[in-house]
Design an enzyme around this catalytic site. Sequence first.
Site, short mmCIF file in Angstrom:
data_model
loop_
_atom_site.label_atom_id
_atom_site.label_comp_id
_atom_site.label_asym_id
_atom_site.label_seq_id
_atom_site.Cartn_x
_atom_site.Cartn_y
_atom_site.Cartn_z
N LYS A 191 -2.79 5.68 2.57
CA LYS A 191 -4.19 5.46 2.30
C LYS A 191 -5.24 6.07 3.32
CE LYS A 191 -2.97 2.28 -0.82
NZ LYS A 191 -1.63 1.90 -0.74
C1 LIG Z 1 -0.93 0.75 -1.73
C2 LIG Z 1 -1.45 -0.41 -2.72
C3 LIG Z 1 -1.05 -1.73 -2.74
C4 LIG Z 1 0.09 -2.11 -1.78
O1 LIG Z 1 -0.26 -2.01 -0.37
P1 LIG Z 1 1.03 -1.91 0.54
O2 LIG Z 1 0.39 -1.75 2.07
O3 LIG Z 1 1.80 -0.84 0.02
O4 LIG Z 1 1.70 -3.26 0.60
C5 LIG Z 1 -1.40 -2.61 -3.59
N1 LIG Z 1 -2.27 -2.15 -4.63
C6 LIG Z 1 -2.77 -0.72 -4.77
C7 LIG Z 1 -3.76 -0.58 -5.71
C8 LIG Z 1 -2.30 0.04 -3.92
O5 LIG Z 1 -2.71 1.27 -3.94
#
Ligand SMILES: *Cc1c(COP(=O)(O)O)cnc(C)c1O
Length: 387
Positions: A191
Amino acid sequence: MTSARTAPHWRITLADNTVDEQEITAVSEVLRSRWLSAGGQTAAFEREFADRLGVDEAVAVSSGTAALHLATMALDLRPGDEVIMPALTFVACAAVVALAGAVPVLADVRAPDDLTVDPADVTRLLTRRTRAVVAMHYAGYPADLPALRAVCERHGVSLIEDAAHAPAVGYAGGMLGTHGDIGCFSFFATKNLTTGEGGMVLARDPAVRERIRLARSHHLTASTWDRLRSGDASYDVSGYGLNYRPTEVSAALGRVQLRKLTLDRLRRRALVATYREVLAAAPELVLPFAERTGDSALHLMPVVLPDGVDRAVVREELSASGIQTSVHYPPVHHLSAYRGSAGAERSALAVTDAVAPRLLSLPLHSRMSDDDAALAARTLLRCLRVR
Ligand SMILES: *Cc1c(COP(=O)(O)O)cnc(C)c1O
């Protein structure tokens, strides 16, 4: 130099992060302090994130999935309750609802060039059992929050924002994640703002926020930190909770990362501009969100391949040139756990089904140069036999 974490095969990786000596120093200080959880770093990260988003308070958690789980727990979902969400989202949105015995109801996205949930389809899918709507800001571009809020308010259901792709994005007078009743963020390794694993929850209602804060830590009435400070070893448990606390190490990482978002965004903007300029040579290629003028976190660079193009072949050719790609996402109703499930059959999902086999995410991260973006774009054009 190739860093240890980058497979030497990739010339341009799909994602990367901005971690450097600043994070290493911040993390080292935490380790030297030997206070590793629920302390001053977590409190400071929450404070700084809340300030950046213009809200009173934020609750730091151990992942984006934990954030979504705490959000659905705050809804007190009962078996048979329904939560409407886009079919084109990460599966965590659906899983936290299904785990509560409730039904993830899948809505279509708006169009090949706007991969956010369609408020008209959401309206069609509302029933007496609907408890919430999830808006996911695909690739960092805002879903139609004014329309979704109006639908939710009219029907008395909650609006949850999955802002995993969209930290610190201004939209319609407030940041993404602050328009709904609850906003969820992810700080996973790929991210824009990363702590390796981590997340954050915002809630408009202070009482809901407090319940989320308690549920993050077993619903304990006093944390280890409070007990250390007060010298009182007793606690009570006022509800069911989990351990979704971040570590002090990840909070310290997050504080540095938060300060880097602005520069990261500027680099991404230049890269996306380069991509769009070069890819304009392929008129059959859809560049989602190309007409959007407002802010975006520019988390991903999605394209929708021309109809009839074999995506596997294109990905293979890009990979042979050292360019890593991905697909965001296989739609939830195409996954075996959800195929034919109660909430997957209600909507026609015509747009989602049409774009799903054509979606491709190209490399996008702020360590890329403009030349990298141009190279990835030209290589895609070559795969599509466009000169
Ligand atoms: C990355 C992501 C998640 C989950 O987050 P994690 O930190 O990997 O548990 C949920 N929704 C979206 C749209 C994501 O891109």
